[in-house]
Design a protein around this motif. Structure first.
Motif: not given
Length: 225
Positions: A40-41, A44, A112, A115-116, A118-120
């Motif tokens: 996810g890091a 983003s 996974n 979640n990645s 949704e971090s945007l």
């Protein structure tokens, strides 16, 4: 070569078992970027460098082909029951539902990857890649056509015969000879005479498939991703 995603979207993220693929078109200029992994890091950081925070992005889901339920028997209350027959829902965090002709298409996003995404900070619109195949073929007036989306490690195949969707499946092989074999078998099974062939070429993996059917004097069209 024309971009398949660019037929529909100006800014998109494709999510597949191979990783993420970014595409954007601005002022007639197309740019792309791809990278593997589920971090996810990483997503983003890379997305922030590639897209503007205010961009609305279309997310194209290609982790698997969706499950197709005939619309006349589809029951929203049974969505999870349908999906359990198709995928391991314990690893899924989000469900996407779309209409595809006479079917309801159901797909999941793995936890996974969800979640990645949704971090945007961007507004995201979810689509299955199969719905784009369907839009291109059936809604484009195709009568007898086979589409193959050739990835490095797998390919997806959609068959339209007599104007109706007949088959949607994924095959876990990236060898062009295997793709050609399955396509030839579909032509035989569905009794198709001189079908049109559409190939979506991802990282050069589809060129051999295109060239084979073109050599057989079939109408053959190829797109890049």
């Amino acid at each position: 070569m024309t971009s398949f995603l660019n037929l529909y979207f100006d800014k998109s993220i494709r999510v597949s078992q191979d990783g993420f693929y970014f595409a954007r078109t601005e002022n007639g200029r197309r740019e792309t970027m791809s990278f593997p992994g589920d971090s996810g890091a990483l997503l983003s950081v890379e997305a922030a460098a590639f897209f503007n925070e205010s961009d609305s992005i279309d997310v194209v889901l290609a982790e698997d082909v969706p499950m197709l339920i005939p619309a006349e028997i589809f029951d929203t209350a049974k969505t999870n029951d349908y999906l359990r027959l198709h995928t391991d829902t314990s690893k899924s965090a989000r469900t996407v539902q779309e209409n595809m002709g006479g079917y309801v298409a159901l797909a999941c996003i793995s936890s996974n990857r969800s979640n990645s995404l949704e971090s945007l900070p961007n507004k995201l619109h979810m689509h299955t890649e199969a719905s784009l195949f369907h839009r291109h073929l059936v809604e484009g007036g195709a009568e007898n056509t086979i589409l193959a989306s050739q990835n490095k490690a797998f390919f997806d195949m959609m068959v339209v015969s007599k104007g109706e969707l007949q088959l949607l499946n994924r095959f876990d092989t990236g060898h062009p000879d295997d793709t050609i074999y399955y396509m030839l078998n579909a032509i035989k099974v569905f009794g198709m005479k001189a079908p049109e062939i559409t190939v979506i070429d991802i990282d050069g993996a589809g060129r051999q498939v295109h060239d084979y059917f073109a050599s057989k004097k079939l109408k053959t069209t190829m797109f890049e991703l």
